[in-house]
Scaffold this active site. Structure first.
Site, short mmCIF file in Angstrom:
data_model
loop_
_atom_site.label_atom_id
_atom_site.label_comp_id
_atom_site.label_asym_id
_atom_site.label_seq_id
_atom_site.Cartn_x
_atom_site.Cartn_y
_atom_site.Cartn_z
N SER A 207 0.83 -1.19 0.00
CA SER A 207 0.00 0.00 0.00
C SER A 207 0.88 1.25 0.00
O SER A 207 1.76 1.39 -0.86
CB SER A 207 -0.96 -0.03 1.20
OG SER A 207 -1.94 0.97 1.08
N ASP A 487 -8.40 -4.70 -6.35
CA ASP A 487 -7.97 -3.80 -5.29
C ASP A 487 -8.48 -2.40 -5.63
O ASP A 487 -8.21 -1.88 -6.72
CB ASP A 487 -6.44 -3.80 -5.21
CG ASP A 487 -5.89 -2.94 -4.08
OD1 ASP A 487 -6.68 -2.23 -3.41
OD2 ASP A 487 -4.67 -3.00 -3.86
#
Length: 561
Positions: A207, A487
């Site tokens: 991330s 995602d």
């Protein structure tokens, strides 16, 4: 009333909103409403923990799971507060953890370091035990490390989180921390010098930390032998409307239709109806006392972030999004769930909620869910405006160290952006309201960070500071890009639909995990054979290319096989 609330909220400590959001990265705690949810969650947890502690005292042998304890003692590394001012004498201690369970002393034994990112490093210890650090350290006979990010956890260099105190929380300083650590750390119990560049370091992040892993390879190629950037948000953006659009496209079509139709109706009522009807609509969601319409729709957005909490490992993943979708498709009062097979707003799906306002059953179910899971968190002694209003600047001025919601938000407001807005094309189907504009989502920056003596937050984040490091095109030898197919952060990664496709090679891996959500490769089981096929596959591929990189290091440094 709010002064009373702020005194209670002042003791709160960061966590994401309810168990439903326990796996959501802090990157989702954006905007003023996100801070409200942060505060409410901690208030709830504080009360619950007091109750739980009383139960433990009364029944110390009570059954149930206990949090796992990890045998990795914290260690500390001294860092300068400002790496770029030679006259500065201020320093702090950065926390890290080490695993040597698989270390085989030899020239070329790697160090696998995981960047802690925007949370306490303690939250990353599972990855040192059974996750990606353990997997790669075991496969390579290397040392595993978790490195906590400056300002997070206990690596705090300042006495408060004011605007001035936070001015050293930026990309350049954080990257310099990692470089200084890699060049100079001496690991307890290890006689060998494992500093870079004399040792191959493999830098991993997921991330935001994934972007940092990629940036480290670009900024410090002399000491970062290899980097793995998982769900790496290397593209900073002011407006991040694609986040919700990925969810809309990937969700169960029936659920997505419920959300799109509900939001269209809600936006229409808010735009075209008299105040008494708008109040009646808000009452359906338990938010009748909320003054501003944009505050209202921002609360409605809150369950959508639970998509990001999905994980292939049921021990850590959340099923909240699916449960929310199921709730939208259930019966309501005398209206059976079978009615939902009829077209949206078919007469048999409509319910009169008073004052001449009739709503589709899916909206009523939406309201029921928000009441039960969100509005119920508002303490009885506070008003709805206290809990969910965002126009009182005083709510956001506490700069105590317990207010660590300020950390990632400061990074958002200064360099990263990612304000979750509605799509710019008003004709696009959407699952969040068109009232969620850049102005609304970003106003928290001015509210929370008034100008200091030494630093002022820019009117809009300087996203160029991030994107200049490579953006969608970021690439280097021994830099792996790994993303999840569904995602919601994929639009901000090199796997974005706006980026050029690439060849997947050993030297420059470029991999997508089918049906994967957020940094799915970071999680792992002690027995890899028990993992789902797609996770076993990505882990096997990661082991293969990392070992290949290490073989190249051995050849370059004249190390025998």
């Amino acid at each position: 009333m709010y002064r009373k609330a702020s005194l209670v909220f002042a003791i709160l400590y960061l966590t994401v909103f309810s168990n439903a959001f326990s796996q959501v990265d802090h990157a989702r705690i954006l905007g003023p409403q996100g801070v409200n949810l942060w505060k409410l969650d901690k208030h709830h947890r504080t009360a619950r923990n007091v109750h739980s502690a009383q139960e433990v005292l009364q029944k110390p042998s009570r059954g149930g799971k206990t949090p796992k304890r990890y045998d990795f003692p914290a260690q500390w590394f001294k860092q300068p507060l400002d790496h770029f001012d030679k006259d500065s004498k201020h320093s702090f201690h950065q926390r890290y953890w080490v695993s040597t369970r698989h270390y085989k002393p030899r020239k070329g034994a790697p160090v696998i370091v995981l960047d802690g990112g925007e949370t306490s490093g303690e939250d990353r210890l599972p990855f040192l035990d059974t996750g990606i650090v353990e997997i790669l350290a075991r496969a390579t006979g290397g040392v595993g490390v978790i490195l906590e990010h400056r300002y997070y956890g206990q690596s705090i260099p300042v006495s408060n989180f004011s605007t001035d105190s936070l001015r050293f929380l930026n990309n350049d300083q954080s990257a310099a921390d990692s470089a200084n650590f890699m060049r100079n750390v001496q690991f307890d119990g290890i006689g060998e010098d494992l500093t870079a560049p004399g040792t191959p370091w493999i830098y991993y992040g997921g991330s935001y930390a994934g972007a940092r892993a990629a940036h480290m390879k670009i900024l410090y190629p002399d000491i970062v032998w290899g980097a793995i950037a998982s769900s790496a948000v290397t593209h900073a953006a002011l407006e991040n409307w694609q986040y919700m659009d990925i969810i809309r496209e990937a969700a169960d079509p029936t659920c997505a239709d419920h959300l799109v139709n509900s939001i269209n109706t809600i936006d229409s009522i808010l735009a075209n109806s008299p105040p008494f009807l708008k109040r009646q609509l808000k009452n359906v969601f338990g938010l009748g006392g909320l003054e501003h319409d944009d505050d209202f729709v921002s609360v409605l957005e809150s369950p959508l972030g639970s998509w990001q909490a999905k994980c292939w490992d049921p021990e850590v993943g959340s099923t909240t999004f699916d449960e929310f979708c199921d709730a939208l498709h259930s019966s309501f009062g005398r209206v059976a769930s079978s009615s939902l097979k009829l077209p949206y707003e078919h007469p048999e799906r409509m319910v009169d909620v008073g004052d001449g306002l009739s709503l589709d059953i899916s909206i009523l179910n939406y309201g029921k869910w928000i009441k039960k899971h969100i509005v119920s968190r508002c303490p009885s002694e506070f008003t709805t405006e206290d809990c969910f209003g965002t126009y009182d600047d005083e709510k956001y001025l506490d700069t105590g160290l317990d207010q660590d919601w300020r950390l990632w938000l400061f990074q958002v407001c200064t360099e990263w952006g990612y304000f979750t807005t509605a799509p710019p094309d008003q004709n696009m189907p959407r699952i969040d309201s068109k009232l969620l504009t850049l102005g609304y989502e970003s106003k928290i920056c001015k509210q929370a960070f008034p100008p200091g003596k030494h630093f002022s937050v820019p009117s809009l984040p300087n996203i160029t500071a991030v994107n200049v490091l490579g953006d969608f095109e970021i690439a280097a030898d021994r830099l792996a890009i790994i993303d999840g197919e569904v995602d919601p952060w994929r639009p901000d990664t090199p796997h974005s639909d706006d980026a050029e496709d690439r060849e997947d090679t050993i030297l420059r891996p470029f991999k997508i995990i089918p049906d994967g959500v957020h940094h799915y490769d970071e999680y792992g089981l002690a027995n890899l054979l028990e993992e789902p096929p797609e996770i076993r596959k990505i882990h096997a591929e990661m082991i293969h290319f990392v070992n290949s990189w290490l073989s190249d290091w051995n050849v370059e440094h004249g190390v025998g096989g």
